[in-house]
Motif scaffolding. Sequence first.
Motif, mmCIF file in Angstrom:
data_model
loop_
_atom_site.group_PDB
_atom_site.id
_atom_site.type_symbol
_atom_site.label_atom_id
_atom_site.label_comp_id
_atom_site.label_asym_id
_atom_site.label_seq_id
_atom_site.Cartn_x
_atom_site.Cartn_y
_atom_site.Cartn_z
ATOM 1 N N SER A 197 0.858 -1.176 0.000
ATOM 2 C CA SER A 197 0.000 0.000 0.000
ATOM 3 C C SER A 197 0.893 1.224 0.000
ATOM 4 N N GLU A 198 0.734 2.066 -1.025
ATOM 5 C CA GLU A 198 1.512 3.292 -1.187
ATOM 6 C C GLU A 198 3.021 3.040 -1.185
ATOM 7 N N GLY A 199 3.428 1.846 -1.647
ATOM 8 C CA GLY A 199 4.845 1.554 -1.802
ATOM 9 C C GLY A 199 5.600 1.259 -0.527
ATOM 10 N N GLU A 200 4.913 1.022 0.585
ATOM 11 C CA GLU A 200 5.585 0.794 1.864
ATOM 12 C C GLU A 200 5.742 -0.712 2.100
ATOM 13 N N LEU A 201 7.013 -1.157 2.282
ATOM 14 C CA LEU A 201 7.273 -2.583 2.463
ATOM 15 C C LEU A 201 6.604 -3.161 3.702
ATOM 16 N N ASP A 202 6.473 -2.356 4.751
ATOM 17 C CA ASP A 202 5.871 -2.897 5.975
ATOM 18 C C ASP A 202 4.364 -3.096 5.855
ATOM 19 N N THR A 203 3.800 -2.756 4.688
ATOM 20 C CA THR A 203 2.372 -3.006 4.447
ATOM 21 C C THR A 203 2.166 -4.238 3.569
ATOM 22 N N ALA A 204 3.234 -4.983 3.299
ATOM 23 C CA ALA A 204 3.173 -6.087 2.343
ATOM 24 C C ALA A 204 2.149 -7.149 2.730
ATOM 25 N N THR A 205 1.322 -7.528 1.752
ATOM 26 C CA THR A 205 0.417 -8.653 1.888
ATOM 27 C C THR A 205 0.906 -9.741 0.946
ATOM 28 N N PHE A 206 1.179 -10.930 1.473
ATOM 29 C CA PHE A 206 1.706 -12.024 0.652
ATOM 30 C C PHE A 206 0.552 -12.772 0.000
ATOM 31 N N TYR A 207 0.681 -13.030 -1.308
ATOM 32 C CA TYR A 207 -0.398 -13.680 -2.040
ATOM 33 C C TYR A 207 -0.015 -15.032 -2.625
ATOM 34 N N ASN A 208 1.244 -15.211 -2.998
ATOM 35 C CA ASN A 208 1.635 -16.470 -3.627
ATOM 36 C C ASN A 208 3.114 -16.722 -3.377
ATOM 37 N N ASP A 209 3.429 -17.913 -2.878
ATOM 38 C CA ASP A 209 4.825 -18.270 -2.620
ATOM 39 C C ASP A 209 5.558 -18.657 -3.899
ATOM 40 N N ASP A 210 4.812 -18.855 -4.996
ATOM 41 C CA ASP A 210 5.402 -19.321 -6.254
ATOM 42 C C ASP A 210 5.088 -18.329 -7.376
ATOM 43 N N PRO A 211 5.962 -17.342 -7.602
ATOM 44 C CA PRO A 211 5.713 -16.329 -8.636
ATOM 45 C C PRO A 211 5.554 -16.916 -10.038
ATOM 46 N N ALA A 212 6.291 -17.981 -10.338
ATOM 47 C CA ALA A 212 6.187 -18.586 -11.673
ATOM 48 C C ALA A 212 4.798 -19.184 -11.878
ATOM 49 N N ALA A 213 4.267 -19.803 -10.842
ATOM 50 C CA ALA A 213 2.914 -20.363 -10.929
ATOM 51 C C ALA A 213 1.892 -19.244 -11.110
#
Length: 241
Positions: free
Chosen positions: A20-36
């Motif tokens: 959110s707004e480019g802040e790393l501490d707001t990161a939401t993880f969505y997928n452990d496999d970027p290639a997938a």
Amino acid sequence: MTFTLYPAIDLHAGKCVRLSEGELDTATFYNDDPAAQAEAFAAAGATALHVVDLDGAFAGGSVNGAAVERIVAAFPGRVQLGGGIRSRATLDAWIARGVARIVLGTAALADPNLVVQSAKAHPGRIVVAVDARGGMVTTRGWAETSRVPVAELAKRFEGAGVAALLYTDVGRDGMMTGVNLEATLALAQAVRIPVLASGGVAGLDDIVSLRAHAGDGIEGVIVGRALYDGRLDLAQALAAA
């Protein structure tokens, strides 16, 4: 002008995230496999992909290179890559590995000659990121805000052979509050370089509104959180685009 929708894969610690707004501490993880994730986007019909090495943007060099390589190998369409690419050697290496377009942000402000020479060496494959906070260009992973207006930076590269400008309203990125159509269109009309829109896309209305201005120089849109959160169906979005 052809209008293209780019699903986004933002990489942090080797995984797909959204900020959110480019802040790393707001990161939401969505997928452990970027290639997938890249394969899933391709299966839905995507022909272009926007990939950002977020850690690289902050570090000033490639951090998630292995993940990027797996994405390029898995995705059958065009991959556009940004984040921490600040030297000609790094840029050339990624193009040699199959990346279709390279996005230069911090380097465009700090080393404009890199943009000019790279665009000359790789016609149609260099994109300049003009990320804005309050109308001023931001750099170093959006951590710093310069005193350079967006249009002023963009005009420096007219005639240089740059493929496109990637305009992001940092304050809207990841917030799904709607794309800043007014500012995006103003930039597209101020320069002769095609503009890619990014930041805040919330639904089909944003895509339709941007697509309506393809003739004014808006060549496409990057979509992230709305896809991951399920608020936007990629197949429908591609149809609207």
